[in-house]
Design a protein around this motif. Structure first.
Motif, PDB file in Angstrom:
ATOM      1  N   ALA A 576       0.826  -1.204   0.000  1.00  0.00           N
ATOM      2  CA  ALA A 576       0.000   0.000   0.000  1.00  0.00           C
ATOM      3  C   ALA A 576       0.862   1.257   0.000  1.00  0.00           C
ATOM      4  CB  ALA A 576      -0.925  -0.009   1.216  1.00  0.00           C
ATOM      5  N   ALA A 577       2.001   1.206   0.696  1.00  0.00           N
ATOM      6  CA  ALA A 577       2.898   2.362   0.749  1.00  0.00           C
ATOM      7  C   ALA A 577       3.680   2.536  -0.547  1.00  0.00           C
ATOM      8  CB  ALA A 577       3.865   2.217   1.925  1.00  0.00           C
ATOM      9  N   ARG A 578       3.888   1.425  -1.281  1.00  0.00           N
ATOM     10  CA  ARG A 578       4.643   1.482  -2.543  1.00  0.00           C
ATOM     11  C   ARG A 578       3.868   0.748  -3.638  1.00  0.00           C
ATOM     12  NH1 ARG A 578      10.461  -0.787  -1.482  1.00  0.00           N
ATOM     13  NH2 ARG A 578       9.429  -2.165   0.014  1.00  0.00           N
ATOM     14  N   PRO A 579       2.730   1.300  -4.069  1.00  0.00           N
ATOM     15  CA  PRO A 579       1.900   0.593  -5.055  1.00  0.00           C
ATOM     16  C   PRO A 579       2.595   0.381  -6.392  1.00  0.00           C
ATOM     17  CG  PRO A 579       1.128   2.853  -4.731  1.00  0.00           C
ATOM     18  CD  PRO A 579       2.135   2.591  -3.666  1.00  0.00           C
ATOM     19  N   MET A 580       3.669   1.124  -6.656  1.00  0.00           N
ATOM     20  CA  MET A 580       4.394   0.908  -7.913  1.00  0.00           C
ATOM     21  C   MET A 580       5.003  -0.490  -7.988  1.00  0.00           C
ATOM     22  SD  MET A 580       6.194   2.437  -5.428  1.00  0.00           S
ATOM     23  CE  MET A 580       5.729   4.142  -5.730  1.00  0.00           C
ATOM     24  N   LEU A 581       5.086  -1.183  -6.834  1.00  0.00           N
ATOM     25  CA  LEU A 581       5.573  -2.564  -6.851  1.00  0.00           C
ATOM     26  C   LEU A 581       4.658  -3.482  -7.657  1.00  0.00           C
ATOM     27  CD1 LEU A 581       6.651  -2.973  -3.110  1.00  0.00           C
ATOM     28  CD2 LEU A 581       8.177  -2.929  -5.093  1.00  0.00           C
ATOM     29  N   LEU A 582       3.430  -3.045  -7.897  1.00  0.00           N
ATOM     30  CA  LEU A 582       2.484  -3.864  -8.656  1.00  0.00           C
ATOM     31  C   LEU A 582       2.686  -3.734 -10.161  1.00  0.00           C
ATOM     32  CD1 LEU A 582      -0.774  -3.215  -6.587  1.00  0.00           C
ATOM     33  CD2 LEU A 582       0.880  -5.071  -6.352  1.00  0.00           C
ATOM     34  N   ALA A 584       4.280  -4.240 -13.740  1.00  0.00           N
ATOM     35  CA  ALA A 584       4.937  -5.426 -14.299  1.00  0.00           C
ATOM     36  C   ALA A 584       6.453  -5.284 -14.276  1.00  0.00           C
ATOM     37  CB  ALA A 584       4.443  -5.663 -15.726  1.00  0.00           C
ATOM     38  N   THR A 585       6.946  -4.076 -14.506  1.00  0.00           N
ATOM     39  CA  THR A 585       8.394  -3.870 -14.535  1.00  0.00           C
ATOM     40  C   THR A 585       9.025  -3.972 -13.146  1.00  0.00           C
ATOM     41  OG1 THR A 585       8.048  -1.478 -14.352  1.00  0.00           O
ATOM     42  CG2 THR A 585       8.259  -2.402 -16.576  1.00  0.00           C
ATOM     43  N   ARG A 586       8.197  -3.868 -12.094  1.00  0.00           N
ATOM     44  CA  ARG A 586       8.715  -3.941 -10.726  1.00  0.00           C
ATOM     45  C   ARG A 586       8.439  -5.290 -10.075  1.00  0.00           C
ATOM     46  NH1 ARG A 586       9.567   1.073  -8.515  1.00  0.00           N
ATOM     47  NH2 ARG A 586      10.703  -0.133  -6.932  1.00  0.00           N
ATOM     48  N   ARG A 587       7.991  -6.253 -10.856  1.00  0.00           N
ATOM     49  CA  ARG A 587       7.659  -7.556 -10.282  1.00  0.00           C
ATOM     50  C   ARG A 587       8.846  -8.199  -9.557  1.00  0.00           C
ATOM     51  NH1 ARG A 587       3.429 -11.307 -10.836  1.00  0.00           N
ATOM     52  NH2 ARG A 587       3.906 -13.006  -9.390  1.00  0.00           N
ATOM     53  N   PRO A 588      10.080  -8.125 -10.075  1.00  0.00           N
ATOM     54  CA  PRO A 588      11.205  -8.696  -9.318  1.00  0.00           C
ATOM     55  C   PRO A 588      11.366  -8.062  -7.933  1.00  0.00           C
ATOM     56  CG  PRO A 588      11.839  -8.324 -11.592  1.00  0.00           C
ATOM     57  CD  PRO A 588      10.502  -7.672 -11.415  1.00  0.00           C
ATOM     58  N   ALA A 589      11.138  -6.753  -7.829  1.00  0.00           N
ATOM     59  CA  ALA A 589      11.258  -6.087  -6.527  1.00  0.00           C
ATOM     60  C   ALA A 589      10.171  -6.567  -5.572  1.00  0.00           C
ATOM     61  CB  ALA A 589      11.179  -4.573  -6.706  1.00  0.00           C
ATOM     62  N   LEU A 590       8.961  -6.795  -6.093  1.00  0.00           N
ATOM     63  CA  LEU A 590       7.875  -7.309  -5.260  1.00  0.00           C
ATOM     64  C   LEU A 590       8.202  -8.713  -4.760  1.00  0.00           C
ATOM     65  CD1 LEU A 590       5.009  -7.158  -4.086  1.00  0.00           C
ATOM     66  CD2 LEU A 590       4.159  -8.017  -6.293  1.00  0.00           C
ATOM     67  N   GLU A 591       8.694  -9.555  -5.653  1.00  0.00           N
ATOM     68  CA  GLU A 591       9.027 -10.921  -5.254  1.00  0.00           C
ATOM     69  C   GLU A 591      10.173 -10.936  -4.252  1.00  0.00           C
ATOM     70  OE1 GLU A 591       9.764 -12.906  -8.921  1.00  0.00           O
ATOM     71  OE2 GLU A 591       7.623 -13.161  -9.397  1.00  0.00           O
ATOM     72  N   GLU A 592      11.123 -10.026  -4.413  1.00  0.00           N
ATOM     73  CA  GLU A 592      12.231  -9.941  -3.459  1.00  0.00           C
ATOM     74  C   GLU A 592      11.725  -9.506  -2.088  1.00  0.00           C
ATOM     75  OE1 GLU A 592      15.412  -8.417  -1.079  1.00  0.00           O
ATOM     76  OE2 GLU A 592      13.854  -7.150  -1.957  1.00  0.00           O
ATOM     77  N   LEU A 593      10.771  -8.561  -2.067  1.00  0.00           N
ATOM     78  CA  LEU A 593      10.193  -8.099  -0.812  1.00  0.00           C
ATOM     79  C   LEU A 593       9.522  -9.245  -0.067  1.00  0.00           C
ATOM     80  CD1 LEU A 593       9.261  -5.652   1.033  1.00  0.00           C
ATOM     81  CD2 LEU A 593       7.176  -5.641  -0.355  1.00  0.00           C
TER      82      LEU A 593
END
Length: 697
Positions: A576-582, A584-593
């Motif tokens: 919610a604080a970093r919705p840009m994680l959603l 497609a280009t940020r998917r690796p960062a989301l998975e790492e989180l």
């Protein structure tokens, strides 16, 4: 000293005297001043303030203003008060004046304005009346151009007297140069009152002045010794809103306001399942656990007579709800508490805040005589809490407080029989364990207690062995206890081959207790994440990123991590604080989180929060050092501790705390102690993460 008039010692209310000078001969009128005064009066009314109207014939000229000040400074009896002055003023940086209707500019030396000397005479007269009441206080607020200089000179005049007033605060709002903006004090007061939570049932006047000082720009606050000053008393009411009618809102406040402090401050937020302050209830799953708890609580009632309880008892024993840290034990118990209160349950369901549950999952109405959150409590504090509850009438009991059946009708267990012969307790000493056990043994009616967070008590093993275990042996007592099985296992520790269950052992041993183990529930986690992220999309957050497909995909990703509910809640907040994680280009960062454990996820949060404000990390580190139930915000205790931990030059005050509580809501818990809010980190793992760094720098 009092001209024969008897002082009336101050109580919960205080007088509010507005002095609104809004019309002038040679100066611009201030048509907005009356509205500003009304707002301040309304805000103070929430603390017990009672407006004393100004019955004035004609304009607010010199004589009318002096008569108003005399009315304030010469009351018929001693009392606390707020004097609020709104109008024009003037200062040359050294001297200052307050304008009345006939004042002319420039005011220096022309005798048409009020000066600090005249004002000080009225303050001294007011102190002669007020001083006979050791608890009465006075707050003088002046909002005008040059007010900061005016109150500085006013304080200088007051301390030239032989008996300067105590329990007095002078607040000046307005710079020496430029136009004053009326309403700055109202804004500061509104923000200061908003910094208190519904757990702050008492507010020290000195603490309120401190919180005002941090919000006055430009302005000045000068206070004297407030030792002995009466606290401002306010009801501790959980504020709910959003989608609720005024009628339902009023009824809901009344119902929740009647709940004990632990239920308001600890269990209701956890049963809600959302972060602090959100008006949504996201509790999901745990149907079987709810059914087991409800069934156990109904044992021994008229509907389900107890078959295994000792003769003369009703469902004696202990039910323990345990599980790994972060598994959702408190949320489950919070749901049980809410479902056991028919009024709260009905109103929350009517307001759309609580889903209906099947009867078999619902505990008996008013199932608990007392609910206790054990975090930070010692043995003596717990015993005092339960002893006090024994004096309160049970809901539906018409016999009055402390009513009990004759002791002869109860069979006392061997473990507690000697307690019945304890000597009477002195009213001046805390109740001891033996006396408490004797009182419980003397009851013929059931006494049911819910206690959560045993592992967070100051002395968890001692609490379990010397109090809870012995209480459960008394035939009429039933205990529902929430705890980790072990005091040594942490949030991200792997399960050892041989688990040390020292807390369960202290309670009597898992083989002798009724134990419900709260296990991981991936599907319930999926439902929680989907509902939580979906609500963000419905609220228009995230720039359109929270679509149904994306929310479902993320919920599946978090579910597949096979983690506890706490992990899901923290992950939701970071997304919610970093919705840009959603994207497609940020998917690796989301998975790492999401690939790490709770500590790693919290580490991401600390790094993010540290980038938002320099004060955030030292404020969190101060909470990691808190003891007992938490760190008080009042009296600058939290901000002072954080400043000591911060890098040189970082200023930490009220505004910095407010911002942290907005940005770090899921990581900070609220609690209550001595009628005021205290804060602590939400989980022990967070404290462990930050504590080693407390000595850095």
């Amino acid at each position: 000293m009092n001209d024969g008039r008897s002082p009336s010692l101050s109580g919960g209310s205080f007088d509010v005297f507005p002095v609104v000078v809004d019309r002038y001969v040679d100066l611009e009128p201030l048509p907005e001043a009356r509205g500003v005064a009304d707002e301040v009066v309304t805000l103070l009314a929430s603390l017990g303030g009672v407006e004393q109207p100004w019955a004035m014939d004609g304009p607010p000229g010199h004589d009318a203003v002096l008569a108003r000040l005399a009315q304030w400074s010469d009351p018929p009896a001693a009392r606390s008060s707020v004097l609020l002055w709104l109008g024009h003023g003037e200062s040359d940086g050294t001297s200052a004046w307050l304008a009345v209707h006939g004042s002319r500019a420039p005011m220096r030396g022309n005798g048409t304005a009020l000066n600090p000397v005249t004002f000080a005479e009225h303050l001294t007269a007011e102190w002669l009346r007020r001083g006979v009441d050791p608890g009465a206080w006075t707050l003088v607020v002046i909002e005008a151009c040059g007010a900061a200089t005016f109150v500085r000179n006013l304080a200088r005049e007051l301390y030239g007297y032989d008996t300067p007033p105590d329990r007095l605060a002078l607040v000046g709002v307005g710079a020496d140069a430029g136009e004053a903006r009326l309403g700055e004090f109202a804004r500061a007061l509104r923000e200061a009152l908003g910094s208190y939570t519904d757990l702050d049932t008492r507010i020290r006047i000195r603490d309120l002045v401190e919180r005002l000082r941090d919000r006055l720009a430009p302005g000045r606050a000068i206070e004297t010794d407030f030792t002995g000053a009466m606290d401002l008393v306010r009801p501790g009411l959980p504020v709910l809103g959003g989608g609720t009618t005024v009628e339902e809102y009023t009824e809901l406040r009344a119902a929740l306001g009647a709940l004990p402090e632990d239920e308001r401050g600890h269990f209701l937020p956890r049963a809600r399942g959302g972060e602090g302050g959100e008006i949504a209830w996201y509790f999901t799953g745990r149907a079987e656990e709810q059914r087991h708890i409800a069934q156990w609580l109904r044992r021994g009632t008229a509907e389900h007579p107890a078959r295994d309880a000792p003769s003369g008892a009703s469902g004696a024993g202990m039910l323990v709800v345990t599980g790994r840290p972060g598994a959702g034990k408190s949320a489950l118990l919070g749901q049980v508490v809410v479902q056991s209160d028919p009024n709260v349950r009905r109103l929350l369901a009517k307001s759309g805040l609580l889903p209906e549950v099947a009867d078999r999952m619902r505990p008996p109405d008013h199932a608990f005589d007392v609910v206790v959150h054990l975090a930070g409590l010692t043995v003596s504090q717990l015993v005092a809490r339960i002893d006090s509850a024994l004096d309160a009438p049970r809901v539906g009991d018409t016999r009055g407080a402390g009513a009990a059946e004759p002791a002869a009708s109860v069979k006392v267990s061997a473990d507690s029989a000697h307690a019945a012969h304890s000597p009477p307790r002195s009213p001046h000493s805390p109740p001891d364990v033996e006396h408490l056990l004797a009182r419980l043994a003397g009851r013929g009616s059931p006494f049911t207690i819910l206690l959560d967070a045993l592992d967070e008590a100051v002395e968890p093993v001692a609490v379990a062995e010397s109090v809870l275990r012995r209480m459960a042996a008394i035939p009429c007592c039933r205990l529902v206890v929430g705890t980790r099985a072990s005091s040594t296992i942490g949030l991200d520790d792997c399960e050892p081959d041989s688990v040390d269950e020292d807390l369960l052992d202290a309670l009597g041993g898992a083989d002798k207790l009724t134990v419900i183990r709260v296990e991981r529930d991936p599907e319930a986690v999926f439902g929680y994440v989907r509902a939580r992220l979906g609500s963000l999309g419905e609220a228009g957050q995230g720039g359109g990123r929270f679509t149904d497909d994306v929310v479902t995909e993320v919920a599946e990703l978090i579910r597949d991590q096979d983690r506890e509910f706490l992990f899901a809640r923290l992950a939701v907040h970071e997304i919610a604080a970093r919705p840009m994680l959603l994207d497609a280009t940020r998917r690796p960062a989301l998975e790492e989180l999401l690939s790490g454990d709770h500590r790693r996820l919290f580490g991401h949060a600390v790094a993010r929060l540290g980038g938002l404000a320099d004060a955030h990390e030292p404020l969190l580190r101060a909470l990691a050092l808190a003891r007992g139930r938490g760190m008080p915000r009042a009296d600058r205790i939290w901000s002072t501790a954080a400043t000591a931990l911060a890098a040189p030059g970082i200023r930490i005050g009220e505004r910095e705390i407010s911002r942290l509580l907005e940005d770090a809501a899921p990581y900070v818990s609220l609690d209550a102690e001595h009628g005021q809010t205290v804060h602590r980190l939400a989980h022990r793992t967070f404290r462990e993460f930050l504590s080693p760094r407390a000595g850095d720098g």
